[in-house]
Design a protein around this motif. Structure first.
Motif, PDB file in Angstrom:
ATOM      1  N   LYS A   1       9.808  30.272 -14.773  1.00 19.48           N
ATOM      2  CA  LYS A   1      10.697  30.371 -15.947  1.00 19.48           C
ATOM      3  C   LYS A   1       9.907  30.692 -17.205  1.00 19.48           C
ATOM      4  O   LYS A   1      10.318  31.512 -18.019  1.00 19.48           O
ATOM      5  CB  LYS A   1      11.441  29.048 -16.159  1.00 19.48           C
ATOM      6  N   LEU A   2       8.775  30.035 -17.352  1.00 18.91           N
ATOM      7  CA  LEU A   2       7.973  30.188 -18.563  1.00 18.91           C
ATOM      8  C   LEU A   2       7.336  31.565 -18.677  1.00 18.91           C
ATOM      9  O   LEU A   2       7.257  32.135 -19.761  1.00 18.91           O
ATOM     10  CB  LEU A   2       6.887  29.096 -18.564  1.00 18.91           C
ATOM     11  N   PHE A   3       6.901  32.129 -17.535  1.00 17.28           N
ATOM     12  CA  PHE A   3       6.179  33.396 -17.551  1.00 17.28           C
ATOM     13  C   PHE A   3       6.915  34.509 -16.813  1.00 17.28           C
ATOM     14  O   PHE A   3       6.315  35.503 -16.424  1.00 17.28           O
ATOM     15  CB  PHE A   3       4.776  33.207 -16.943  1.00 17.28           C
ATOM     16  N   GLY A   4       8.206  34.346 -16.607  1.00 18.39           N
ATOM     17  CA  GLY A   4       9.008  35.395 -15.996  1.00 18.39           C
ATOM     18  C   GLY A   4       8.597  35.752 -14.580  1.00 18.39           C
ATOM     19  O   GLY A   4       8.744  36.894 -14.163  1.00 18.39           O
ATOM     20  N   GLY A   5       8.043  34.788 -13.857  1.00 18.52           N
ATOM     21  CA  GLY A   5       7.671  35.026 -12.467  1.00 18.52           C
ATOM     22  C   GLY A   5       6.351  35.744 -12.286  1.00 18.52           C
ATOM     23  O   GLY A   5       5.978  36.075 -11.166  1.00 18.52           O
TER      24      GLY A   5
ATOM     25  N   ARG B   1       0.877  -1.172   0.000  1.00 18.48           N
ATOM     26  CA  ARG B   1       0.000   0.000   0.000  1.00 18.48           C
ATOM     27  C   ARG B   1       0.910   1.216   0.000  1.00 18.48           C
ATOM     28  O   ARG B   1       1.794   1.348   0.837  1.00 18.48           O
ATOM     29  CB  ARG B   1      -0.918   0.009   1.216  1.00 18.48           C
ATOM     30  N   TYR B   2       0.681   2.104  -0.949  1.00 21.19           N
ATOM     31  CA  TYR B   2       1.557   3.252  -1.162  1.00 21.19           C
ATOM     32  C   TYR B   2       0.937   4.525  -0.610  1.00 21.19           C
ATOM     33  O   TYR B   2      -0.280   4.673  -0.539  1.00 21.19           O
ATOM     34  CB  TYR B   2       1.805   3.438  -2.670  1.00 21.19           C
ATOM     35  N   TYR B   3       1.825   5.451  -0.245  1.00 22.55           N
ATOM     36  CA  TYR B   3       1.397   6.781   0.172  1.00 22.55           C
ATOM     37  C   TYR B   3       2.475   7.783  -0.244  1.00 22.55           C
ATOM     38  O   TYR B   3       3.626   7.429  -0.462  1.00 22.55           O
ATOM     39  CB  TYR B   3       1.116   6.846   1.680  1.00 22.55           C
ATOM     40  N   ALA B   4       2.062   9.031  -0.374  1.00 23.36           N
ATOM     41  CA  ALA B   4       2.964  10.072  -0.883  1.00 23.36           C
ATOM     42  C   ALA B   4       4.041  10.412   0.133  1.00 23.36           C
ATOM     43  O   ALA B   4       3.769  10.526   1.328  1.00 23.36           O
ATOM     44  CB  ALA B   4       2.169  11.314  -1.243  1.00 23.36           C
ATOM     45  N   ALA B   5       5.264  10.588  -0.351  1.00 29.34           N
ATOM     46  CA  ALA B   5       6.377  11.021   0.496  1.00 29.34           C
ATOM     47  C   ALA B   5       6.380  12.536   0.640  1.00 29.34           C
ATOM     48  O   ALA B   5       7.015  13.072   1.539  1.00 29.34           O
ATOM     49  CB  ALA B   5       7.702  10.537  -0.089  1.00 29.34           C
ATOM     50  N   LEU B   6       5.683  13.227  -0.269  1.00 26.74           N
ATOM     51  CA  LEU B   6       5.524  14.677  -0.156  1.00 26.74           C
ATOM     52  C   LEU B   6       4.118  15.048  -0.592  1.00 26.74           C
ATOM     53  O   LEU B   6       3.508  14.348  -1.400  1.00 26.74           O
ATOM     54  CB  LEU B   6       6.586  15.444  -0.944  1.00 26.74           C
ATOM     55  N   THR B   7       3.607  16.110  -0.045  1.00 26.16           N
ATOM     56  CA  THR B   7       2.249  16.539  -0.354  1.00 26.16           C
ATOM     57  C   THR B   7       2.191  17.158  -1.751  1.00 26.16           C
ATOM     58  O   THR B   7       3.215  17.535  -2.334  1.00 26.16           O
ATOM     59  CB  THR B   7       1.750  17.583   0.660  1.00 26.16           C
ATOM     60  N   LYS B   8       0.972  17.292  -2.237  1.00 24.61           N
ATOM     61  CA  LYS B   8       0.772  17.930  -3.544  1.00 24.61           C
ATOM     62  C   LYS B   8       1.284  19.374  -3.496  1.00 24.61           C
ATOM     63  O   LYS B   8       1.904  19.843  -4.436  1.00 24.61           O
ATOM     64  CB  LYS B   8      -0.712  17.889  -3.910  1.00 24.61           C
ATOM     65  N   LYS B   9       1.044  20.052  -2.380  1.00 24.33           N
ATOM     66  CA  LYS B   9       1.516  21.435  -2.228  1.00 24.33           C
ATOM     67  C   LYS B   9       3.039  21.488  -2.261  1.00 24.33           C
ATOM     68  O   LYS B   9       3.625  22.368  -2.900  1.00 24.33           O
ATOM     69  CB  LYS B   9       0.970  22.042  -0.940  1.00 24.33           C
ATOM     70  N   GLU B  10       3.708  20.553  -1.581  1.00 27.44           N
ATOM     71  CA  GLU B  10       5.170  20.516  -1.581  1.00 27.44           C
ATOM     72  C   GLU B  10       5.698  20.267  -2.998  1.00 27.44           C
ATOM     73  O   GLU B  10       6.651  20.914  -3.431  1.00 27.44           O
ATOM     74  CB  GLU B  10       5.690  19.425  -0.637  1.00 27.44           C
ATOM     75  N   TYR B  11       5.061  19.339  -3.717  1.00 28.03           N
ATOM     76  CA  TYR B  11       5.479  19.052  -5.091  1.00 28.03           C
ATOM     77  C   TYR B  11       5.302  20.293  -5.969  1.00 28.03           C
ATOM     78  O   TYR B  11       6.199  20.657  -6.728  1.00 28.03           O
ATOM     79  CB  TYR B  11       4.689  17.874  -5.668  1.00 28.03           C
ATOM     80  N   THR B  12       4.159  20.944  -5.832  1.00 28.23           N
ATOM     81  CA  THR B  12       3.892  22.145  -6.626  1.00 28.23           C
ATOM     82  C   THR B  12       4.920  23.226  -6.339  1.00 28.23           C
ATOM     83  O   THR B  12       5.439  23.860  -7.258  1.00 28.23           O
ATOM     84  CB  THR B  12       2.471  22.663  -6.338  1.00 28.23           C
ATOM     85  N   THR B  13       5.223  23.425  -5.076  1.00 30.14           N
ATOM     86  CA  THR B  13       6.191  24.449  -4.684  1.00 30.14           C
ATOM     87  C   THR B  13       7.580  24.138  -5.234  1.00 30.14           C
ATOM     88  O   THR B  13       8.285  25.028  -5.721  1.00 30.14           O
ATOM     89  CB  THR B  13       6.246  24.578  -3.144  1.00 30.14           C
ATOM     90  N   LEU B  14       7.983  22.869  -5.180  1.00 29.00           N
ATOM     91  CA  LEU B  14       9.325  22.478  -5.625  1.00 29.00           C
ATOM     92  C   LEU B  14       9.495  22.416  -7.136  1.00 29.00           C
ATOM     93  O   LEU B  14      10.572  22.710  -7.654  1.00 29.00           O
ATOM     94  CB  LEU B  14       9.692  21.100  -5.043  1.00 29.00           C
ATOM     95  N   TYR B  15       8.446  22.027  -7.859  1.00 23.00           N
ATOM     96  CA  TYR B  15       8.605  21.732  -9.283  1.00 23.00           C
ATOM     97  C   TYR B  15       7.755  22.563 -10.229  1.00 23.00           C
ATOM     98  O   TYR B  15       8.243  23.005 -11.263  1.00 23.00           O
ATOM     99  CB  TYR B  15       8.327  20.248  -9.547  1.00 23.00           C
ATOM    100  N   ILE B  16       6.501  22.777  -9.894  1.00 19.27           N
ATOM    101  CA  ILE B  16       5.607  23.467 -10.826  1.00 19.27           C
ATOM    102  C   ILE B  16       5.797  24.974 -10.777  1.00 19.27           C
ATOM    103  O   ILE B  16       5.897  25.627 -11.815  1.00 19.27           O
ATOM    104  CB  ILE B  16       4.129  23.089 -10.548  1.00 19.27           C
ATOM    105  N   ARG B  17       5.896  25.543  -9.585  1.00 17.28           N
ATOM    106  CA  ARG B  17       6.063  26.989  -9.459  1.00 17.28           C
ATOM    107  C   ARG B  17       7.325  27.468 -10.191  1.00 17.28           C
ATOM    108  O   ARG B  17       7.249  28.422 -10.964  1.00 17.28           O
ATOM    109  CB  ARG B  17       6.072  27.405  -7.996  1.00 17.28           C
ATOM    110  N   PRO B  18       8.497  26.813  -9.980  1.00 14.13           N
ATOM    111  CA  PRO B  18       9.691  27.261 -10.719  1.00 14.13           C
ATOM    112  C   PRO B  18       9.542  27.114 -12.242  1.00 14.13           C
ATOM    113  O   PRO B  18      10.008  27.967 -12.994  1.00 14.13           O
ATOM    114  CB  PRO B  18      10.801  26.352 -10.187  1.00 14.13           C
ATOM    115  N   PHE B  19       8.855  26.060 -12.669  1.00 14.76           N
ATOM    116  CA  PHE B  19       8.618  25.858 -14.101  1.00 14.76           C
ATOM    117  C   PHE B  19       7.789  27.005 -14.676  1.00 14.76           C
ATOM    118  O   PHE B  19       8.143  27.596 -15.701  1.00 14.76           O
ATOM    119  CB  PHE B  19       7.914  24.513 -14.325  1.00 14.76           C
ATOM    120  N   LEU B  20       6.690  27.350 -13.985  1.00 15.46           N
ATOM    121  CA  LEU B  20       5.853  28.457 -14.441  1.00 15.46           C
ATOM    122  C   LEU B  20       6.595  29.780 -14.360  1.00 15.46           C
ATOM    123  O   LEU B  20       6.429  30.652 -15.211  1.00 15.46           O
ATOM    124  CB  LEU B  20       4.557  28.519 -13.624  1.00 15.46           C
TER     125      LEU B  20
END
Length: 120
Positions: free
Chosen positions: A84-88, A63-82
């Motif tokens: 870069k793409l949209f100049g902050g 049975r699996y569970y997340a090692a990091l929350t969706k918010k943590e993932y978004t903060t670490l990976y999605i926010r920096p990606f956006l």
């Protein structure tokens, strides 16, 4: 940790939604056409190796569970990606989705309400 592939993110979204899940439960959350259960199990094992999932051993199954929350993932990976793409500029992100008709007026009103509620 590296940013996840689209398929890996789909698995993580299912795990985040379910909190703890067996591979067959994750498969049920996947859109059609659903991947084979072996594909899901392999992806989940890979996500464990990458540090995104943890598991509980139940003998013949896990049975699996997340090692990091969706918010943590978004903060670490999605926010920096956006950023870069949209100049902050979050305004430019929202404007892009509005221009592409990916967000409705009602959804924008919900976002504005969220911002207003947070400021209170």
């Amino acid at each position: 940790m590296k940013r996840l592939s689209e398929k890996e993110e789909a698995v993580m979204r299912a795990v985040w939604k379910l909190d703890k899940a067996f591979a067959k439960e994750v498969r049920e959350e996947m859109p059609e056409p659903k991947p084979h259960i072996n594909t899901i199990a392999t992806m989940m094992k890979r996500l464990v190796d990458k540090g995104f999932l943890k598991f509980e051993d139940f003998g013949a199954t896990y049975r699996y569970y997340a090692a990091l929350t969706k918010k943590e993932y978004t903060t670490l990976y999605i926010r920096p990606f956006l950023s870069k793409l949209f100049g902050g500029s979050i305004k430019d992100v929202v404007a892009f989705f509005a221009e592409e008709e990916e967000i409705s007026v009602e959804e924008l009103k919900e976002v504005i309400k969220m911002i207003e509620d947070k400021e209170k």
